[in-house]
Design a protein around this motif. Sequence first.
Motif, PDB file in Angstrom:
ATOM      1  N   GLU A   1       0.827 -28.660 -35.627  1.00  0.00           N
ATOM      2  CA  GLU A   1       0.067 -29.048 -36.822  1.00  0.00           C
ATOM      3  C   GLU A   1       0.780 -28.563 -38.085  1.00  0.00           C
ATOM      4  N   ASN A   2       1.319 -27.350 -38.042  1.00  0.00           N
ATOM      5  CA  ASN A   2       2.020 -26.816 -39.209  1.00  0.00           C
ATOM      6  C   ASN A   2       3.322 -27.563 -39.471  1.00  0.00           C
ATOM      7  N   VAL A   3       3.990 -28.013 -38.423  1.00  0.00           N
ATOM      8  CA  VAL A   3       5.166 -28.873 -38.615  1.00  0.00           C
ATOM      9  C   VAL A   3       4.743 -30.137 -39.348  1.00  0.00           C
ATOM     10  N   GLU A   4       3.635 -30.741 -38.920  1.00  0.00           N
ATOM     11  CA  GLU A   4       3.145 -31.966 -39.576  1.00  0.00           C
ATOM     12  C   GLU A   4       2.835 -31.705 -41.046  1.00  0.00           C
ATOM     13  N   ARG A   5       2.180 -30.583 -41.346  1.00  0.00           N
ATOM     14  CA  ARG A   5       1.862 -30.240 -42.740  1.00  0.00           C
ATOM     15  C   ARG A   5       3.137 -30.097 -43.567  1.00  0.00           C
ATOM     16  N   THR A   6       4.128 -29.460 -43.001  1.00  0.00           N
ATOM     17  CA  THR A   6       5.376 -29.225 -43.720  1.00  0.00           C
ATOM     18  C   THR A   6       6.144 -30.526 -43.906  1.00  0.00           C
ATOM     19  N   LEU A   7       6.208 -31.337 -42.864  1.00  0.00           N
ATOM     20  CA  LEU A   7       6.852 -32.643 -42.995  1.00  0.00           C
ATOM     21  C   LEU A   7       6.165 -33.476 -44.082  1.00  0.00           C
ATOM     22  N   ALA A   8       4.833 -33.474 -44.095  1.00  0.00           N
ATOM     23  CA  ALA A   8       4.080 -34.266 -45.084  1.00  0.00           C
ATOM     24  C   ALA A   8       4.414 -33.823 -46.503  1.00  0.00           C
ATOM     25  N   ALA A   9       4.599 -32.521 -46.703  1.00  0.00           N
ATOM     26  CA  ALA A   9       4.934 -32.032 -48.045  1.00  0.00           C
ATOM     27  C   ALA A   9       6.246 -32.634 -48.535  1.00  0.00           C
ATOM     28  N   ALA A  10       7.136 -32.967 -47.592  1.00  0.00           N
ATOM     29  CA  ALA A  10       8.440 -33.539 -47.939  1.00  0.00           C
ATOM     30  C   ALA A  10       8.470 -35.056 -47.783  1.00  0.00           C
ATOM     31  N   GLY A  11       7.332 -35.674 -47.518  1.00  0.00           N
ATOM     32  CA  GLY A  11       7.260 -37.127 -47.416  1.00  0.00           C
ATOM     33  C   GLY A  11       7.671 -37.677 -46.068  1.00  0.00           C
ATOM     34  N   ALA A  12       7.492 -36.895 -45.006  1.00  0.00           N
ATOM     35  CA  ALA A  12       7.861 -37.329 -43.648  1.00  0.00           C
ATOM     36  C   ALA A  12       6.694 -37.066 -42.701  1.00  0.00           C
ATOM     37  N   SER A  13       6.868 -37.434 -41.436  1.00  0.00           N
ATOM     38  CA  SER A  13       5.853 -37.192 -40.413  1.00  0.00           C
ATOM     39  C   SER A  13       6.554 -37.016 -39.071  1.00  0.00           C
ATOM     40  N   TRP A  14       5.759 -36.718 -38.056  1.00  0.00           N
ATOM     41  CA  TRP A  14       6.323 -36.602 -36.705  1.00  0.00           C
ATOM     42  C   TRP A  14       6.990 -37.911 -36.281  1.00  0.00           C
ATOM     43  N   GLN A  15       6.548 -39.028 -36.805  1.00  0.00           N
ATOM     44  CA  GLN A  15       7.150 -40.313 -36.427  1.00  0.00           C
ATOM     45  C   GLN A  15       8.595 -40.440 -36.904  1.00  0.00           C
ATOM     46  N   ASP A  16       9.006 -39.580 -37.835  1.00  0.00           N
ATOM     47  CA  ASP A  16      10.371 -39.593 -38.363  1.00  0.00           C
ATOM     48  C   ASP A  16      11.276 -38.568 -37.678  1.00  0.00           C
ATOM     49  N   VAL A  17      10.722 -37.732 -36.817  1.00  0.00           N
ATOM     50  CA  VAL A  17      11.478 -36.625 -36.214  1.00  0.00           C
ATOM     51  C   VAL A  17      12.476 -37.142 -35.187  1.00  0.00           C
ATOM     52  N   VAL A  18      13.695 -36.619 -35.284  1.00  0.00           N
ATOM     53  CA  VAL A  18      14.751 -36.981 -34.339  1.00  0.00           C
ATOM     54  C   VAL A  18      15.237 -35.791 -33.515  1.00  0.00           C
ATOM     55  N   HIS A  19      14.953 -34.567 -33.978  1.00  0.00           N
ATOM     56  CA  HIS A  19      15.460 -33.368 -33.302  1.00  0.00           C
ATOM     57  C   HIS A  19      14.435 -32.253 -33.408  1.00  0.00           C
ATOM     58  N   VAL A  20      14.152 -31.611 -32.280  1.00  0.00           N
ATOM     59  CA  VAL A  20      13.225 -30.485 -32.225  1.00  0.00           C
ATOM     60  C   VAL A  20      13.964 -29.284 -31.657  1.00  0.00           C
ATOM     61  N   ASN A  21      13.867 -28.166 -32.349  1.00  0.00           N
ATOM     62  CA  ASN A  21      14.314 -26.867 -31.818  1.00  0.00           C
ATOM     63  C   ASN A  21      13.068 -26.021 -31.675  1.00  0.00           C
ATOM     64  N   SER A  22      12.852 -25.447 -30.509  1.00  0.00           N
ATOM     65  CA  SER A  22      11.725 -24.537 -30.333  1.00  0.00           C
ATOM     66  C   SER A  22      12.249 -23.202 -29.825  1.00  0.00           C
TER      67      SER A  22
END
Length: 138
Positions: free
Chosen positions: A59-80
Amino acid sequence: MSDVEFFVTPGYGEMFRDTRHYSQAVRIGDRVEISGQGGWDDDLNFPESLADEIARAFENVERTLAAAGASWQDVVHVNSYHVASAGAAIDPVHAEVMVDQLRTWMPERMPIWTATGVSALAANGMRVEIRVSAVVGD
């Protein structure tokens, strides 16, 4: 050269900006990179449940992406990053919950993903941190 614009997540991101002198996301053209997001609330409290902590990190990733004008639908790479609790390996529960969350947040896309076991993260009690790269409009 593309414009570089930095963003903070409303709530906890403003605190990090003011006290730790960093931004939560940067956008360079159509690319968005975010800093690692934990499963905290705006007061930096963590849930007791590992599954809830991982879900909140998503959820926090989504909030942060939204602040920059993106969403999970735009994600290409995940590091956990996962605090290893089963000897030298990441507890299988981490992977199970991560996969469930990836399927929930990105049902139509399978990003590249790297999961890394660590001995500690930045906050006491923190067990997971997620960082992503996104390409907006991809």
